[in-house]
Every structure is written in C-alpha cells, then in structure tokens.
Write an enzyme that holds these catalytic residues in place. Structure first.
Site, PDB file in Angstrom:
ATOM      1  N   GLU B  75     150.281  21.847 -56.038  1.00  0.00           N
ATOM      2  CA  GLU B  75     150.696  21.403 -57.619  1.00  0.00           C
ATOM      3  C   GLU B  75     149.544  20.852 -58.313  1.00  0.00           C
ATOM      4  O   GLU B  75     149.503  20.871 -59.591  1.00  0.00           O
ATOM      5  CB  GLU B  75     151.748  20.242 -57.445  1.00  0.00           C
ATOM      6  N   PHE B 137     166.431  12.619 -49.750  1.00  0.00           N
ATOM      7  CA  PHE B 137     165.382  13.708 -49.705  1.00  0.00           C
ATOM      8  C   PHE B 137     164.744  14.305 -50.764  1.00  0.00           C
ATOM      9  O   PHE B 137     165.136  14.795 -51.646  1.00  0.00           O
ATOM     10  CB  PHE B 137     166.283  15.146 -48.782  1.00  0.00           C
ATOM     11  N   GLN B 138     163.024  14.181 -50.792  1.00  0.00           N
ATOM     12  CA  GLN B 138     162.164  14.454 -51.863  1.00  0.00           C
ATOM     13  C   GLN B 138     162.596  13.739 -53.184  1.00  0.00           C
ATOM     14  O   GLN B 138     162.320  14.112 -54.107  1.00  0.00           O
ATOM     15  CB  GLN B 138     162.402  15.940 -51.942  1.00  0.00           C
ATOM     16  N   LYS B 187     168.711  17.214 -61.053  1.00  0.00           N
ATOM     17  CA  LYS B 187     169.306  18.719 -60.777  1.00  0.00           C
ATOM     18  C   LYS B 187     170.549  18.825 -61.357  1.00  0.00           C
ATOM     19  O   LYS B 187     170.936  19.946 -61.683  1.00  0.00           O
ATOM     20  CB  LYS B 187     169.399  18.992 -59.054  1.00  0.00           C
ATOM     21  N   MET B 501     125.635  14.641 -55.341  1.00  0.00           N
ATOM     22  CA  MET B 501     125.429  13.454 -56.345  1.00  0.00           C
ATOM     23  C   MET B 501     125.379  12.043 -55.622  1.00  0.00           C
ATOM     24  O   MET B 501     124.578  10.936 -55.857  1.00  0.00           O
ATOM     25  CB  MET B 501     126.401  13.419 -57.448  1.00  0.00           C
TER      26      MET B 501
END
Lengths: 195, 586
Positions: B75, B137-138, B187, B501
């Site tokens: 993502e 969940f999630q 949802k 760097m």
C-alpha cells in the site's frame, strides 16, 4: 515570555476534530492547561476554550495552524486582560466534620460558595471564580477531610468580541468577504511594515 | 452540475412502499463511490484489495471500462504512485486500501503528500460499523492515526453520506494548498443500498477558505520595495507549480529582471537555461544563491515555506533583507522567517497584480555576482562532478549524460539521499512538472513507485527514476507493477554500495565512524530479470553513454545499474547548524 493565553476556536460540530486540534499542541509539546468544548452563540457551531501557558509568538503560530483546518471557522487568542473568565469547582466534605468544626456560613460567604447537596454523610459545595478563588476554598476545606475535589476547564468571553452571528453569514457566502477572511496579523499592516 | 450516470447492475428497490422518485436510482455505497470517481474524472486508481474493501472492489469489476485500477505490491507503493501521478499530471491521485494493515501502510505516503502538498484522495475500507471499537479483525482507528498526516479525513458509516463526503474530499484535496485526504468507509456502508440522486461536485465549505482574498495594500507595499531594491532576490517553490502560475511567474521575473533560485520542489517551474535562473537553494544547493541570500536587500519568497534545509540557521538567514512572502497558506507566513510584507494569496492572482505595479528593470551588476559565484563553484565542484578524471564514475556524470540524451525533456523522479541532491542539482528541465522528489519528508522508497505513477500520469513523456541502492530496496517489490502492466519507466540505480548521505555525514561530522551504512545489495539486474524487465550494469565510463542510450531506446521498462564511486560526497554543503553564507565547497 510565557504567559497564559486563552484560545477560542469556533468550529463545525464534527467527530474527530478534538484530536485534530489537540495534535496542534502536542506536536509542539505544549501542555494544554484546560480545555472546554461547548455550543456557541450560533446554533450548530461549537466553541472550544483552550488554556495554555506559552509565548505569544508560538500561540500565534499554533492559532494559524488550527485555523487552517478544514472544519475550523475561526481562532482567537487572548491574554487574561482581554477576557472575562470563570472556572467552576466542586468540593465534597464529610458533613459531621464540617458541621462540628467550621463556621460554615462564614466559609460560604468568604468564598462565594454555596452548598449544592447536604446529606447526612457528606456535603457538596460549589464555587466559581478565578483559580485563586477556587483554590482558596480548597485550602480552607483541606483540613476537614476533603473527600473529593474537581475543577472545570476555564470558560471565557472575549471582551472585544461582537459574537459570531454576523461572521457565520459571511462564511456561508461563496465568496467570503474580507470580514470573514480577516487575519489578526494581516489586518495590522501598519504595525508590521513601514517605509 | 448534476448528473446521474448509468449504474451497472443497479439493485432492485428493496421495499416497494415508497413511490419511486424518477430522479433517483437505487445503488449500493460501493457503486456511489465509483460513480463519484467517474464524475470527478478520475481515470487511474492505485490500490490493493482486502476484506474490508471487497464490496468496492466487486463493484469496480463492472467499472473497468471507465476506471483503470493498478494493483501495487504494497500500500505504501500505492500512495507514492498516486503522488507521482498527481505531481506529473496535476490531477488528484487516488488510492484504495483495505482496513487495518492496509490503512496503516498508507501513513508514510500520506505524511509525504501532506508536507509536500500533493493532492491525493485515499479510500480505505473499514470493518462493519457495529464492530467499531471491538478490536475486530483488521480493525484500526485509521481516522486518529492519519489525523496529523491528512489535510482532512472522515469516516463514513452510512452509504447516504458517500456522495457528499467524496465531493468534499476531492474539493479539499485539490483546492487551496492542496493535500491528502482520507475517507474511511465501513463495510456495511459499502453494501448498503440507498436512493441515489446523482453526484454534485462540492464548491464551497463554509469553514474552509482555500483562496484568501488578496489584500491590495500589501501588493502595493511589495511593489514599492521591489522598485526601490538594488539587489532583489527571488526564491520560488512548488507553490508556483501547484498554482499553475509558471507563466505569471515568468512575466514577473522577466519584467523585474530579478535573479531567481528554486527549492527542490520548485525546480522546473522556470526552465533550467533561463538567464535569470540562478540555481538551487539549500543545504546542497548552488554556491551563489546561498551566499547571496545574505547580501540581497529584498528577498521575495514565492510559494515556498522556508524549510530548515533551505534556510540553515535562522538567526543567520537574510537578516539584512526586507522579506516579501507570497503564500496561499497564512500559517506559513512568519512561521520560520519573519515577513516584512505578507502577500497572502494564490500566486496565480497575486503575481499578475504585482507585475502590473513593478517597473521594468535589469540588475546586471547583481546578476554578475551570481555568475562569479557560479564560476567558483564550477571550478571547485561541478567540473569534477560532471566531467571527472578519476577512475570511478560519479553520479553527476550520469545525470549530465542523461541531460545530453534527453535534451532536458524527461520527467526525473528521485528517491532520497545523495543521488537525489545530485539529480536535482544537475538535471535540466525544459518544462514544468518535470521533477518529482520527496522534499519535506525525505522518504526513502519514494522513487520507484512515484516513477511508475508519473508514467501513468504522463504516458507520452520519458520518465526516469534515479534511485540509490538503499532506497530501491525499500519498495523494490513495485517492479512487479512494471512487469504486470508493461510500464515504460526507466530505472537508473546509482549504486555506491553505501547509504551514501548518512555515510557522508559520518565522514564529515562523526570521525568516519561508518556505523551500519555499508550495504550489500542483490544483483539488481538479475532481480529485474526475474520480473521480466531488461537491464544491465555498467561500471566503466567507456560504456556509460551507450548503456544510457540503450535504456532510453528500449521500449517499455528498463533497469540500469550504474556502479559509482563508493565514497564520493555531495558538495557544496551548508553544514547543519550553520548559516547559508557558511556554505562549503569541499
């Protein structure tokens, strides 16, 4: 120099906005001394009163960063001289202690307090005022078995404010007028620049 | 504008009791989401499906003729691809992700877009509303996690809110000082059917003022200062690009004859070869612009925010100058550098007003000072970097050859680190929206997905991602996107086998204690090969030009790994804690 500033924020009534405003302080590690949210003089518009101890420079920067949040309409910040403010405190003490050992009437008179509840087992007093005043009654009651103490956040009215009724109409216009677009800094051009 | 699109697979009205309103259609929340995207003229979505966003993905199946969905590999890659897309094309980047880990993986990209003002709308799925707060969940509280890194965010739990909320989201993302917006949709709201009245774009939010009213008195004061100035100096940033004000900017600069220097996000707003373009500002910027910041008498900052990497130590920054600051965001004025004249407004409006009031001028003697400093920098730094005589390759010569081969017409996307500074310093830009880099956040791993997104945003332009050996490995999985969609993006890995760097700072400020900066990398050419992407490695000067030419000539994607000197440093440099005038040439 750090001093007390009361920040007044007019907002939409939106879930999550409290966190968005609070992060503006926490990201700079500024402690919020007290915070109050309530309805404002305008229906549907919420009003935050936030008390911080900071320098004017930092408060101005934070105020602008709050004001640019989408759901925030307007932010003002004021010194203690520029506002009328009050805090409310409640004190719960054992009734028998207080009845036996204290001249309750004098206590109430001296501290501008009143008894909210008197029961056999405890009594609840209430007072409003500035910090020193609510602290005064706290100290007076401490020797008598104070059971609970709570003080509310500061609520404040800005002395110079004409309220938000007119402003909200300006904000509702598609092209807000300069009144709605005012900025405490930009409106004081003569103070910041002279040729 | 109101329009009702034909909704595929429209659900039958569930209850026959209400009299059918001829103006409405019964749709699901998911269909309303996709209809909103179509109405906002979105063409490309970068995303990754998962449990809580499945209803939207299911509806997307029916929209594949109108919306292109690019399946990223992580993502974070979706957010950077959307950023690259937005910065190349000027449109809003759109991201889909699921709840929980899908949403938390967006945070870096949101933060990057927030600090670099990139317009982006992220849509995340969320667990059913009745499960909110139950550690389902999630489930993650994505609104609170993303509050500090979004311009605005909102949780939808009722499908009827979707059209207005998405209209608001797009309006907020692209208007004013643009930025990222996140809309979290539970949802149940995605599945819920409701009477849809069509999509109406948002044009006004009463608590939000994207474009402030321009205060004329400040324009007048600014013009007076500019007209009296003997050594005026313009600093410009991405505000010029975001405001589509490149032409207004050119007219202002050419009329006043003022030398102008850019922040790395402002690069390309003015062509590299413009006679008044005096180079790059900041820690690794050009010598003249840094030194002369402290000699100018009027400093005109346009659409830039005085980042600490630009200003160095603030108490040694341009103290002698009167400062005019043009910015659309009032919170930027006085935030870091005190403005004598704050010109609050969209520079698309303020610049023409200012141009009308200033007198035409030339500042030859003052410009000559920039040229003198440039000559010093050429001799001390640039010549060795672009035309080196040492055995090992330099990053600068790679960029220089790319300039030669592309003529400055390519979009250059970078990651973060030494190669980023070198690319920004030396790349030529003939046109605007040609440089895409992570400026404010300095996000390693930005380069590869952003380059992919840029190619989707501008398919007709050559897009070159210049990336270090460290950064590429942070998002290397996005090579899968190049493979799956045949993205014609050119990847140049400048490999110095170090986190360069950090190593440079260790060398200069930590007594060469190279604490965990030497990095062993895989064979990048073989990795590319595994993804079906042609590539080659070059470590000798004799083969470099041909290798770059092959890369540019190869149709589709290509990966070129260039082995460069291990311990080369980027100079000039303003050491941390020093003023801009203390810039070091070595």
């Amino acid at each position: 120099m750090k001093q007390e500033f009361t920040i007044t924020v007019y907002t939409e009534n939106q879930v999550g906005l409290l966190v968005r405003i609070a992060t503006m302080f926490s990201r700079r590690k500024i402690n919020i001394e007290s915070l109050n949210t309530s309805p404002s003089e305008v229906d549907g518009i919420h009003r935050f009163n936030i008390l911080v101890d900071e320098t004017e420079e930092v408060v101005r920067k934070v105020a602008r960063q709050i004001e640019k949040q989408v759901d925030v309409l307007k932010v003002y910040f004021s010194t203690n001289e520029e506002i009328i403010w009050q805090e409310l405190a409640l004190y719960k003490v054992p009734t028998d202690e207080i009845a036996e050992k204290v001249k309750v009437e004098r206590l109430l008179r001296e501290h501008g307090a009143r008894a909210v509840v008197i029961r056999k087992d405890y009594t609840v007093f209430e007072t409003t005022g500035h910090r020193e005043e609510t602290d005064g009654l706290l100290h007076a009651l401490e020797p008598y078995g104070l059971i609970e103490f709570v003080r509310s956040a500061r609520v404040a009215i800005i002395k110079g404010s004409r309220g938000f009724h007119e402003k909200i109409r300006e904000f509702e216009e598609m092209q807000p007028s300069s009144e709605a677009a005012e900025n405490e800094f930009l409106n004081e051009g003569e103070k910041v620049f002279s040729m | 504008m109101e329009q009702i699109l034909e909704i595929p697979k429209a659900e039958k009205r569930l209850n026959g009791d209400a009299v059918a309103n001829p103006k409405t259609t019964v749709v699901t929340g998911s269909q309303a989401v996709l209809d909103a995207l179509v109405c906002e003229k979105v063409e490309t979505i970068f995303g990754y499906p998962g449990g809580a966003i499945m209803p939207i993905y299911d509806a997307l199946y029916d929209y594949s003729d109108r919306l292109t969905h690019i399946l990223v590999r992580h993502e974070q890659g979706a957010t950077h691809a959307a950023q690259g897309y937005a910065r190349a094309s000027g449109r809003v980047g759109v991201v889909f992700a699921t709840s929980g880990p899908g949403a938390t993986n967006l945070v870096t990209g949101l933060a990057d877009a927030q600090i670099d003002s990139t317009p982006m709308v992220c849509i995340t799925g969320q667990v059913f509303a009745h499960l909110l707060g139950t550690d389902a969940f999630q489930e993650i509280d994505v609104i609170n996690i993303t509050t500090p890194v979004t311009k605005w965010n909102y949780q939808v739990t009722d499908a009827r809110e979707i059209p207005q909320v998405l209209a608001k989201a797009f309006f907020i993302a692209r208007s004013g000082r643009s930025g990222p917006v996140l809309v979290d949709i539970s949802k149940n709201a995605q599945l819920q059917t409701f009477d849809y009245e069509g999509y109406t774009p948002c044009q006004h939010i009463r608590s939000y003022r994207p474009k402030p009213i321009v205060r004329k008195e400040y324009i007048e004061q600014a013009a007076v200062l500019i007209n009296r100035a003997e050594r005026p100096f313009v600093l410009f940033g991405q505000g010029v690009i975001l405001g589509n004000a490149e032409e207004e900017f050119r007219q202002f600069i050419e009329k006043t004859g003022i030398p102008a220097a850019w922040t790395i996000l402002g690069a390309g707003a003015m062509p590299t070869d413009h006679p008044l373009n005096v180079g790059m500002l900041g820690m690794h910027g050009n010598y003249g612009p840094n030194v002369l910041t402290n000699q100018c008498d009027v400093l005109i900052a346009i659409g830039m925010r005085f980042d600490d990497r630009v200003t160095g130590r603030l108490d040694k920054y341009a103290k002698q100058a009167k400062v005019i600051h043009l910015d659309i965001d009032p919170a930027e004025i006085d935030k870091n550098v005190k403005a004598d004249v704050p010109v609050w407004g969209d520079c698309k409006e303020t610049l023409p007003m200012l141009t009308a009031l200033v007198s035409p001028k030339k500042h030859e003697a003052w410009l000559a000072k920039f040229r003198e400093h440039d000559a010093q920098e050429q001799a001390a730094v640039i010549e060795n970097e672009l035309r080196p005589t040492c055995d090992t390759l330099t990053m600068g010569e790679v960029v220089n050859l790319l300039n030669e081969l592309t003529g400055g017409d390519a979009i250059i996307v970078t990651d973060v680190g030494q190669h980023q500074m070198v690319a920004c310093r030396y790349a030529w830009f003939n046109q605007t929206r040609s440089t895409i880099t992570s400026g404010g956040l300095g996000t390693m791993g930005f380069g590869l997905p952003a380059a992919i997104g840029a190619k989707f945003g501008k398919p007709d332009r050559t897009v070159i991602g210049i990336i270090g050996d460290g950064g590429i490995q942070m998002t290397i999985q996005e090579l899968g996107v190049i493979q799956q969609y045949g993205v014609g993006v050119k990847i140049v890995i400048l490999n110095n086998q170090f986190l360069g760097m950090v190593r440079q700072w260790q060398e200069l400020f930590h007594e060469r204690r190279y604490s965990f900066t030497d990095m062993v990398s895989p064979d990048f050419v073989k990795v590319a090969d595994a993804y079906g992407i042609p590539g080659q490695r070059v470590s000798e000067r004799a083969f470099l030009k041909n290798a770059l030419q092959t890369m540019l000539d190869t149709p589709g994607g290509h990966l070129l790994e260039v082995m460069v000197g291990k311990e080369n440093n980027v100079f000039p440099m303003v050491p941390q804690g020093c003023g801009v005038a203390e810039i070091r040439l070595k």
